[in-house]
Design an enzyme around this catalytic site. Structure first.
Site, PDB file in Angstrom:
ATOM      1  N   ILE A 102      -6.589  44.336  22.490  1.00  0.00           N
ATOM      2  CA  ILE A 102      -7.135  43.471  23.329  1.00  0.00           C
ATOM      3  C   ILE A 102      -7.803  42.187  22.234  1.00  0.00           C
ATOM      4  O   ILE A 102      -8.523  42.422  21.260  1.00  0.00           O
ATOM      5  CB  ILE A 102      -8.383  43.593  24.117  1.00  0.00           C
ATOM      6  CG1 ILE A 102      -8.033  44.876  25.100  1.00  0.00           C
ATOM      7  CG2 ILE A 102      -9.097  42.508  24.629  1.00  0.00           C
ATOM      8  CD1 ILE A 102      -9.088  45.250  26.050  1.00  0.00           C
ATOM      9  N   PRO A 103      -6.961  41.374  22.176  1.00  0.00           N
ATOM     10  CA  PRO A 103      -6.797  40.124  20.832  1.00  0.00           C
ATOM     11  C   PRO A 103      -8.047  39.277  20.998  1.00  0.00           C
ATOM     12  O   PRO A 103      -8.295  38.043  20.742  1.00  0.00           O
ATOM     13  CB  PRO A 103      -5.820  39.517  21.041  1.00  0.00           C
ATOM     14  CG  PRO A 103      -5.646  39.451  22.412  1.00  0.00           C
ATOM     15  CD  PRO A 103      -5.807  40.602  23.127  1.00  0.00           C
ATOM     16  N   CYS A 104      -9.293  39.870  20.543  1.00  0.00           N
ATOM     17  CA  CYS A 104     -10.481  39.197  20.451  1.00  0.00           C
ATOM     18  C   CYS A 104     -10.506  38.350  19.296  1.00  0.00           C
ATOM     19  O   CYS A 104     -11.179  37.364  18.995  1.00  0.00           O
ATOM     20  CB  CYS A 104     -11.921  40.047  20.402  1.00  0.00           C
ATOM     21  SG  CYS A 104     -11.979  41.415  19.136  1.00  0.00           S
ATOM     22  N   HIS A 105      -9.645  38.742  18.173  1.00  0.00           N
ATOM     23  CA  HIS A 105      -9.575  37.861  17.012  1.00  0.00           C
ATOM     24  C   HIS A 105      -9.000  36.576  17.196  1.00  0.00           C
ATOM     25  O   HIS A 105      -9.096  35.583  16.316  1.00  0.00           O
ATOM     26  CB  HIS A 105      -8.667  38.451  16.052  1.00  0.00           C
ATOM     27  CG  HIS A 105      -7.207  38.929  16.422  1.00  0.00           C
ATOM     28  ND1 HIS A 105      -6.853  39.927  17.208  1.00  0.00           N
ATOM     29  CD2 HIS A 105      -6.080  38.017  15.859  1.00  0.00           C
ATOM     30  CE1 HIS A 105      -5.658  39.756  17.478  1.00  0.00           C
ATOM     31  NE2 HIS A 105      -5.167  38.791  16.944  1.00  0.00           N
TER      32      HIS A 105
ATOM     33  N   ASN B  63     -16.966  39.598  23.921  1.00  0.00           N
ATOM     34  CA  ASN B  63     -15.809  39.661  23.106  1.00  0.00           C
ATOM     35  C   ASN B  63     -16.160  40.762  21.642  1.00  0.00           C
ATOM     36  O   ASN B  63     -15.246  41.363  21.409  1.00  0.00           O
ATOM     37  CB  ASN B  63     -15.720  38.285  22.465  1.00  0.00           C
ATOM     38  CG  ASN B  63     -14.458  37.971  21.902  1.00  0.00           C
ATOM     39  OD1 ASN B  63     -13.058  38.398  22.320  1.00  0.00           O
ATOM     40  ND2 ASN B  63     -14.342  37.224  20.842  1.00  0.00           N
TER      41      ASN B  63
END
Length: 157
Positions: A119-122, A110
């Site tokens: 790519i929504p790692c948040h 991540n």
């Protein structure tokens, strides 16, 4: 490989890619010269990022080409399944990948995500609901989560 630098509410974002797809989107506090001309291969990405920040886009439809291991790419694919405005814990993500004991490896993958926001790692948080590590800084992670939850109706009770 082509790149451009654009302004966002969270700092300057550098978009990199070519005809094979977008390889990276990164954020920084440095001030570089903003790109006057956006390379054609990056134009859709820049347009979609700007729409995201204007709250006109919740999902990205781009050809992606991030560099990473097979495991990292599996994690990044799973991250893209987390819906806009929702969060997921590292443990939940590990379970979805079929190995609940791989929490640290999932967290590491991540953290190596080269495609900021796309790519929504948040959207990945601690099991207790706390914000945990974020390469762009926790204040940016909090801002993004708030941005995506801005229009959710508040409950009265």
């Amino acid at each position: 490989m082509q790149f451009c630098t654009i302004e966002t509410p969270l700092g300057q974002a550098k978009v990199t890619g070519d005809t094979n797809g977008i390889t990276s989107v990164s954020i920084s506090d440095t001030t570089e010269q903003l790109s006057e001309i956006i390379p054609e291969n990056l134009l859709d990405c820049v347009t979609q990022l700007k729409a995201y920040f204007r709250e006109e886009r919740q999902n990205f439809d781009l050809k992606l080409n991030p560099n990473g291991t097979d495991f990292q790419k599996r994690v990044w694919q799973e991250l893209q399944k987390i819906p806009y405005g929702k969060t997921c814990s590292y443990l939940e993500l590990s379970k979805k990948l079929g190995n609940p004991k791989a929490i640290r490896a999932v967290a590491n993958a991540n953290g190596k995500n080269p495609l900021w926001i796309i790519i929504p790692c948040h959207r990945v948080i601690g099991s207790d609901g706390s914000l945990t590590g974020y390469a762009g800084g926790l204040y940016r992670k909090q801002w993004l989560i708030n941005h995506e939850n801005r229009h959710k109706q508040q409950t009265l009770f």
